[in-house]
Structures are given as structure tokens and as C-alpha cells.
Design a protein around this motif. Structure first.
Motif, PDB file in Angstrom:
ATOM      1  N   GLY A 197      32.627  49.110  39.323  1.00 19.32           N
ATOM      2  CA  GLY A 197      31.631  48.578  38.411  1.00 19.32           C
ATOM      3  C   GLY A 197      31.575  49.316  37.097  1.00 19.32           C
ATOM      4  N   CYS A 198      32.145  50.502  37.050  1.00 22.80           N
ATOM      5  CA  CYS A 198      32.106  51.306  35.818  1.00 22.80           C
ATOM      6  C   CYS A 198      33.268  50.993  34.888  1.00 22.80           C
ATOM      7  CB  CYS A 198      32.109  52.795  36.167  1.00 22.80           C
ATOM      8  SG  CYS A 198      30.688  53.296  37.167  1.00 22.80           S
ATOM      9  N   ILE A 199      34.240  50.192  35.358  1.00 23.05           N
ATOM     10  CA  ILE A 199      35.426  49.902  34.546  1.00 23.05           C
ATOM     11  C   ILE A 199      35.227  48.550  33.888  1.00 23.05           C
ATOM     12  CG2 ILE A 199      37.924  49.596  34.565  1.00 23.05           C
ATOM     13  CD1 ILE A 199      38.043  51.333  37.034  1.00 23.05           C
ATOM     14  N   ASN A 200      34.867  48.532  32.627  1.00 29.93           N
ATOM     15  CA  ASN A 200      34.665  47.309  31.869  1.00 29.93           C
ATOM     16  C   ASN A 200      35.421  47.401  30.552  1.00 29.93           C
ATOM     17  OD1 ASN A 200      32.933  45.893  33.656  1.00 29.93           O
ATOM     18  ND2 ASN A 200      31.216  47.170  33.020  1.00 29.93           N
ATOM     19  N   THR A 201      35.871  46.270  30.082  1.00 26.05           N
ATOM     20  CA  THR A 201      36.570  46.209  28.797  1.00 26.05           C
ATOM     21  C   THR A 201      35.564  45.881  27.708  1.00 26.05           C
ATOM     22  OG1 THR A 201      38.571  45.398  29.901  1.00 26.05           O
ATOM     23  CG2 THR A 201      38.426  45.116  27.516  1.00 26.05           C
ATOM     24  N   PRO A 202      35.316  46.799  26.784  1.00 23.20           N
ATOM     25  CA  PRO A 202      34.310  46.511  25.749  1.00 23.20           C
ATOM     26  C   PRO A 202      34.824  45.457  24.777  1.00 23.20           C
ATOM     27  CG  PRO A 202      35.427  48.572  25.276  1.00 23.20           C
ATOM     28  CD  PRO A 202      35.922  48.125  26.618  1.00 23.20           C
TER      29      PRO A 202
ATOM     30  N   GLU B  62      34.933  38.194  47.357  1.00 21.19           N
ATOM     31  CA  GLU B  62      35.587  39.185  46.490  1.00 21.19           C
ATOM     32  C   GLU B  62      34.544  39.753  45.553  1.00 21.19           C
ATOM     33  OE1 GLU B  62      39.235  39.871  43.375  1.00 21.19           O
ATOM     34  OE2 GLU B  62      39.228  38.100  44.669  1.00 21.19           O
ATOM     35  N   LEU B  63      34.532  41.060  45.435  1.00 25.66           N
ATOM     36  CA  LEU B  63      33.446  41.728  44.729  1.00 25.66           C
ATOM     37  C   LEU B  63      33.605  41.710  43.210  1.00 25.66           C
ATOM     38  CD1 LEU B  63      32.990  44.775  47.117  1.00 25.66           C
ATOM     39  CD2 LEU B  63      31.744  42.622  47.084  1.00 25.66           C
ATOM     40  N   GLY B  64      34.747  41.302  42.715  1.00 19.35           N
ATOM     41  CA  GLY B  64      34.915  41.240  41.257  1.00 19.35           C
ATOM     42  C   GLY B  64      34.849  42.599  40.604  1.00 19.35           C
ATOM     43  N   LEU B  65      35.515  43.578  41.211  1.00 21.07           N
ATOM     44  CA  LEU B  65      35.432  44.944  40.700  1.00 21.07           C
ATOM     45  C   LEU B  65      36.381  45.168  39.534  1.00 21.07           C
ATOM     46  CD1 LEU B  65      35.296  46.798  44.120  1.00 21.07           C
ATOM     47  CD2 LEU B  65      33.420  45.933  42.745  1.00 21.07           C
ATOM     48  N   PHE B  66      36.253  46.357  38.952  1.00 18.32           N
ATOM     49  CA  PHE B  66      37.131  46.822  37.879  1.00 18.32           C
ATOM     50  C   PHE B  66      37.105  45.891  36.661  1.00 18.32           C
ATOM     51  CE2 PHE B  66      39.015  47.940  42.015  1.00 18.32           C
ATOM     52  CZ  PHE B  66      38.794  49.308  41.993  1.00 18.32           C
ATOM     53  N   GLY B  67      35.970  45.249  36.422  1.00 15.05           N
ATOM     54  CA  GLY B  67      35.814  44.389  35.258  1.00 15.05           C
ATOM     55  C   GLY B  67      36.257  42.957  35.461  1.00 15.05           C
ATOM     56  N   ARG B  68      36.648  42.581  36.697  1.00 21.22           N
ATOM     57  CA  ARG B  68      37.105  41.215  36.934  1.00 21.22           C
ATOM     58  C   ARG B  68      35.974  40.197  36.730  1.00 21.22           C
ATOM     59  NH1 ARG B  68      41.403  39.357  39.263  1.00 21.22           N
ATOM     60  NH2 ARG B  68      41.914  41.417  40.092  1.00 21.22           N
TER      61      ARG B  68
ATOM     62  N   ILE C 153      40.520  40.572  32.859  1.00 21.19           N
ATOM     63  CA  ILE C 153      41.115  40.117  34.117  1.00 21.19           C
ATOM     64  C   ILE C 153      42.474  40.777  34.330  1.00 21.19           C
ATOM     65  CG2 ILE C 153      42.022  38.104  35.325  1.00 21.19           C
ATOM     66  CD1 ILE C 153      39.866  36.442  33.923  1.00 21.19           C
ATOM     67  N   ALA C 154      43.290  40.834  33.255  1.00 20.69           N
ATOM     68  CA  ALA C 154      44.600  41.478  33.379  1.00 20.69           C
ATOM     69  C   ALA C 154      44.462  42.952  33.728  1.00 20.69           C
ATOM     70  CB  ALA C 154      45.379  41.303  32.074  1.00 20.69           C
ATOM     71  N   HIS C 155      43.461  43.610  33.161  1.00 20.36           N
ATOM     72  CA  HIS C 155      43.246  45.031  33.471  1.00 20.36           C
ATOM     73  C   HIS C 155      42.776  45.195  34.914  1.00 20.36           C
ATOM     74  CE1 HIS C 155      42.792  49.203  32.318  1.00 20.36           C
ATOM     75  NE2 HIS C 155      41.561  49.221  32.831  1.00 20.36           N
ATOM     76  N   ALA C 156      41.916  44.302  35.388  1.00 17.81           N
ATOM     77  CA  ALA C 156      41.446  44.387  36.772  1.00 17.81           C
ATOM     78  C   ALA C 156      42.574  44.146  37.763  1.00 17.81           C
ATOM     79  CB  ALA C 156      40.324  43.389  36.992  1.00 17.81           C
ATOM     80  N   ASP C 157      43.591  43.361  37.365  1.00 22.42           N
ATOM     81  CA  ASP C 157      44.716  43.092  38.261  1.00 22.42           C
ATOM     82  C   ASP C 157      45.560  44.337  38.522  1.00 22.42           C
ATOM     83  OD1 ASP C 157      44.078  40.470  38.674  1.00 22.42           O
ATOM     84  OD2 ASP C 157      45.366  39.699  37.076  1.00 22.42           O
ATOM     85  N   LEU C 158      45.373  45.374  37.723  1.00 19.91           N
ATOM     86  CA  LEU C 158      46.090  46.627  37.966  1.00 19.91           C
ATOM     87  C   LEU C 158      45.492  47.384  39.146  1.00 19.91           C
ATOM     88  CD1 LEU C 158      46.444  47.900  34.278  1.00 19.91           C
ATOM     89  CD2 LEU C 158      48.166  46.704  35.644  1.00 19.91           C
ATOM     90  N   TYR C 159      44.306  47.019  39.579  1.00 22.74           N
ATOM     91  CA  TYR C 159      43.594  47.726  40.652  1.00 22.74           C
ATOM     92  C   TYR C 159      43.514  46.821  41.880  1.00 22.74           C
ATOM     93  CZ  TYR C 159      42.184  50.796  36.831  1.00 22.74           C
ATOM     94  OH  TYR C 159      42.192  51.660  35.776  1.00 22.74           O
ATOM     95  N   PRO C 160      43.151  47.386  43.013  1.00 25.56           N
ATOM     96  CA  PRO C 160      43.060  46.569  44.235  1.00 25.56           C
ATOM     97  C   PRO C 160      41.994  45.491  44.130  1.00 25.56           C
ATOM     98  CG  PRO C 160      43.084  48.925  44.756  1.00 25.56           C
ATOM     99  CD  PRO C 160      42.909  48.820  43.277  1.00 25.56           C
ATOM    100  N   HIS C 161      42.246  44.400  44.812  1.00 18.92           N
ATOM    101  CA  HIS C 161      41.238  43.370  45.006  1.00 18.92           C
ATOM    102  C   HIS C 161      40.450  43.745  46.263  1.00 18.92           C
ATOM    103  CE1 HIS C 161      42.903  40.006  42.334  1.00 18.92           C
ATOM    104  NE2 HIS C 161      43.673  41.073  42.121  1.00 18.92           N
ATOM    105  N   ILE C 162      39.165  43.920  46.129  1.00 19.72           N
ATOM    106  CA  ILE C 162      38.336  44.388  47.239  1.00 19.72           C
ATOM    107  C   ILE C 162      37.251  43.372  47.515  1.00 19.72           C
ATOM    108  CG2 ILE C 162      36.796  46.218  48.042  1.00 19.72           C
ATOM    109  CD1 ILE C 162      38.289  48.117  46.200  1.00 19.72           C
ATOM    110  N   GLY C 163      37.036  43.122  48.783  1.00 20.03           N
ATOM    111  CA  GLY C 163      35.987  42.198  49.168  1.00 20.03           C
ATOM    112  C   GLY C 163      35.653  42.344  50.628  1.00 20.03           C
TER     113      GLY C 163
END
Length: 481
Positions: free
Chosen positions: A29-34, A138-144, A304-314
Motif C-alpha cells: 500500500g505504500c508503493i504508489n506512482t505520484p 486480489e488486493l491490488g497492492l503495489f499501486g495496482r 499498473i506496469a510498475h505493480a506488475d514487477l511485484y507479486p500479485h497477492i490475494g
């Protein structure tokens, strides 16, 4: 005691993945693209703006065409806003974008589905009918989640800007065609006066030839001048028909209204107030709003592209029931199987495609920011050019008005001289023709001045505000919703 220990072990096995997933949720939740900061720098004043009296109210961008005080223009604009097909299509696209925007969080919300299957036992001795429920979240983490919301918001902003642009262009086109229609009618009246004068001149010369007071070559020149005047009428008449047909298209009608073809006075531009400040372009010019929407969408795609670098968690859960189709009996024990636990999808080896996609979206975002700045500069340039053109056309109109007035006085003096016997009818006709030609120049100058005024307010984004049913689009960035 053993039962309690067994229960504790089972609970720990279930809680550990849940706690681990919860920890990653907090981290993701802390990883967002400004959103990038957009360059809103605008000049404080227009360079070509003319000074206006302080008591005159500012220009009204919502009803700017009413400055002409022309009932036909007002009526045509009202009809076009309700009947134009381009506006109707843009409105439907806005409704479509709004419908999708309302479900923008669906990809990161819990989902439930039911499915059936009829698997065959590998030994081919039995087959089963299976029915079950699958639930995933899916939790939509890492800015997804933020990226998905931004993409939907960008589409919505773009659709709203498209509708706004359609209305701005429509109002400008309707006013432009109405001005062309009335100006062509005014030109036709001037040319008809010239034709009458030339016909009278040809008749007088013909009489002089019969009296051997003029040569036949004079008759030929007079007849040619009359034919030329008659031929000149074709141009304004074609312009009248074309303008009326274009108005019918803009209003969504099969054919022009016959009332439009009734001769009417050329629109007269009344006194105008000071033009809106340059900063107003940021909220009124559709091109700038469209460019901003593209920035929001590009930022969402990057997220979305940046979030794809991290795991999909749900989280996932399922419950299945099976029945032996051949015997309609259970194969011993319970026929229900349930699962519950976290879902983790980790990209390990994909040839760097995710990283390349992330870099590509980053470049696209920077390009969108540059396009926004270009849209702002283009807006400023369009308004400055329109202001400069309007200033020049006003000077031309004043000069042509003075010239027409001078020729009017000259024509009047020539008629007085004719009554006193100091000049001939031919001289009076020549003076009248010169006056009508000056009026033609004045009609053209007024038309060009009016068209410059239309271009100015189109550049400013002037149009009525969107109706309440169409103005429910979000106006802030998606993370504020």
C-alpha cells in the motif's frame, strides 16, 4: 489435551499465510506512482488585448454569440445543441466511460463464480459431476488499484473533454455559417443594385447609339458590364445555399429551413467586454483538458506496469461437491472439498518484459506531460492570433465603413448635380456602382471581423456549460475518490 494442541496447530497453519499476506498488503500500500506536476505557466495578460472601459463587464464565455444580438443565431445555436449528431455521439461515449468508471474498482474487489465439470476417472470406470464455488480477491497492492482507477478516470476525463470540444466546435460552426449566410445575402443585395444600375446604363447607351450620340463599341461595353454584374450574382447565391445546407447538417436536419433563406440583415457585433484572462484556458479549452486526461491515463498505465514487477497477492477460497454419475452414489466419505488461503503469483523469469513495459510506460507518461504543455502553448497561440486578427479586421472594417460613407456622399452629390443639369445619367450610374462596390467591401470586412470574433471564442473554449446530466464526471484526480 491432544485435541487442543491439534486445533492450535491447524489454526497456526491458517493464520501464518494470512498474517504474511497482510504484512505484504501494508508494504504494497505504500508503493504508489505520484502524478507528475503539470506546467501551468501562462502569461498574465494577452499581448493583443485591446483596452476596454472599466464599466464594461467581462466577456461571457457561456453566451458569447449573443453579442451579435441576432435572433437567428440565438435560435440556431439552441437548436444545434439539442439536435447535432456529433454532440449526441460524444454524449453517448461519455455515458459509456462513466459506466466503466463506476466499476473501476472491480478488478481489486472480491469475486465469486460458480462452475460445473464432468471429469472422467483415469481408469475409465467412473465419471463425476462436479459443482463448486470459487471466490478470489486480489488486493491490488503495489499501486495496482491506484493505477486501475487512474486509467478509468483518464478515460472519463477524456470523454468529458471530447463532449466539451464537440459543443465548442458546434457553437462556433453554427455562428460561422449563420454569419456566412447573412453576409452572402447582403452581398447579393449589393450585386442586385449593381445589376440594375448596369442594365439602366446599357439601356441609356443603347438609346444614345440610336440617336447616333454614341458608338456601337460603347453599347458592347455596357452590355458586357451588365452581363458581368449578372454573373457575379452566382457566387453569393451559391454561398447562401451551401451555408443553409451546412446549417441543416449541424442541426441534424434533412434539409434547410426555408425561413433561413428569407433575406435578413448582416449581424452587427455589439460592444464587447474584456477577454477572459489567460488562466481561464486551463478550465475552458477542451484541448488542454484532453491533454490532462491523457496524463492521468498514462500515469495509471505506469502504475499498473510498475505493480506488475511485484507479486500479485490475494486471497482465494473454493468449495466443490462431486457425484458419481454412473452410480449416483458417493465414493465414500464426504463429497465436499473446501480450500482457503492466500494466492501469490510471483514473476520469476520473463525475459525482462515487465521491466521493459515499465520503462516504456514511463516514457509515455513523460510524452503525455510534454503534450500537455504543448496544448497549453497552442491555446495561448490560438488566442493571441485570434486577438491580433480581430484587431486588424476591426481596423479594416472602420476604414471600409469610412470609404463606403464617402462614396455614399459622392453618389448623393452626383444625383444633385444631375437634377441641376450639371452631369449626365451615366455619371450618376457610375457613382452608384462605385458606392455599391464600396458596400460590398464593407460587407466582406464585417464578415471577416465577425469570423475573427468567432475564432477567438472558439480558441477560448466558449460554449454553454454541460447540462447537469452530462456533468457528473469527476473533476479531481482519481485518488481523491
Amino acid at each position: 489435551m491432544n485435541a487442543r494442541r491439534t486445533l492450535f496447530v491447524q489454526a497456526r497453519r491458517l493464520l501464518l499465510p494470512v498474517l504474511a499476506a497482510s504484512g505484504m498488503t501494508l508494504l504494497g500500500g505504500c508503493i504508489n506512482t505520484p502524478l507528475p506536476k503539470l506546467d501551468h505557466a501562462l502569461p498574465a495578460h494577452w499581448r493583443h488585448a485591446t483596452a476596454t472601459p472599466a464599466k464594461r463587464p467581462p466577456a461571457d464565455l457561456h453566451d458569447w454569440w449573443k453579442t451579435f444580438h441576432d435572433p437567428l443565431i440565438n435560435h440556431l445555436v439552441d437548436q444545434a445543441l439539442t439536435g447535432n449528431l456529433d454532440v449526441a455521439m460524444a454524449r453517448e461515449r461519455l455515458l459509456a466511460a462513466r459506466a466503466l468508471y463506476q466499476t473501476r474498482h472491480a478488478p481489486v474487489l472480491p469475486s465469486l463464480r460458480v462452475r460445473t465439470d464432468d471429469p472422467v476417472d483415469p481408469d475409465a470406470s467412473s465419471s463425476y459431476f462436479v459443482i463448486g464455488f470459487d471466490a478470489t480477491w486480489e488486493l491490488g497492492l503495489f499501486g495496482r488499484a491506484q493505477g486501475i482507477s487512474r486509467v478509468a478516470a483518464g478515460h472519463l476525463f477524456a470523454a468529458r473533454a471530447t463532449l466539451r470540444d464537440a459543443r465548442v466546435s458546434l457553437v462556433a460552426e453554427v455562428v460561422r455559417e449563420a454569419i456566412a449566410l447573412r453576409s452572402a445575402q447582403a452581398s447579393e443585395r449589393c450585386l442586385q443594385q449593381i445589376l440594375r444600375a448596369r442594365q439602366r446604363q446599357a439601356a441609356l447607351v443603347r438609346r444614345r447609339v440610336q440617336l447616333t450620340l454614341a458608338d456601337r463599341s460603347d453599347q458592347a461595353r455596357a452590355d458586357a458590364a451588365a452581363d458581368t454584374a449578372r454573373a457575379a450574382l452566382a457566387q453569393p447565391r451559391m454561398e447562401i445555399q451551401h451555408a443553409a445546407q451546412r446549417l441543416a447538417l449541424l442541426l441534424g436536419k434533412n434539409e434547410p429551413d426555408p425561413a433561413w433563406l428569407h433575406p435578413g440583415a448582416q449581424p452587427r457585433l455589439g460592444p464587447t467586454g474584456p477577454v477572459a484572462a489567460p488562466a481561464s484556458l486551463l478550465r475552458t479549452r477542451p484541448g488542454i483538458a484532453q491533454a490532462e486526461a491523457n496524463v492521468v491515463e498514462a500515469a495509471g498505465e505506469l502504475g499498473i506496469a510498475h505493480a506488475d514487477l511485484y507479486p500479485h497477492i490475494g486471497f482465494g477460497a473454493s468449495m466443490l461437491w462431486s457425484t458419481n454419475i454412473a452410480t449416483y452414489k458417493h465414493d465414500g466419505g464426504t463429497n465436499a472439498i473446501g480450500t482457503l488461503g492466500p494466492i501469490i503469483d510471483i514473476p520469476l523469469f520473463d525475459w525482462g518484459m515487465r521491466i521493459s513495459h515499465d520503462h516504456a510506460q514511463s516514457h509515455r507518461l513523460r510524452a503525455a506531460v510534454m503534450a500537455y504543455r504543448k496544448a497549453v502553448l497552442a491555446g495561448v497561440a490560438d488566442v493571441e492570433n485570434a486577438l491580433g486578427d480581430l484587431q486588424q479586421q476591426r481596423q479594416r472594417e472602420r476604414a471600409d465603413a469610412r470609404a463606403a460613407d464617402a462614396w455614399r456622399r459622392a453618389s448623393g452629390s452626383q444625383r444633385v448635380r444631375r437634377r441641376l443639369g450639371l452631369s449626365s445619367d451615366l455619371d450618376t450610374i457610375d457613382a452608384r456602382v462605385a458606392y455599391e462596390r464600396a458596400r460590398l467591401e464593407l460587407v466582406a470586412a464585417r464578415q471577416d471581423r465577425d469570423l475573427a470574433y468567432v475564432a477567438l471564442y472558439k480558441a477560448l473554449g466558449g460554449a454553454p456549460p454541460l447540462p447537469a446530466r452530462d456533468d457528473h464526471a469527476a473533476t479531481a484526480h482519481p485518488e481523491t475518490h
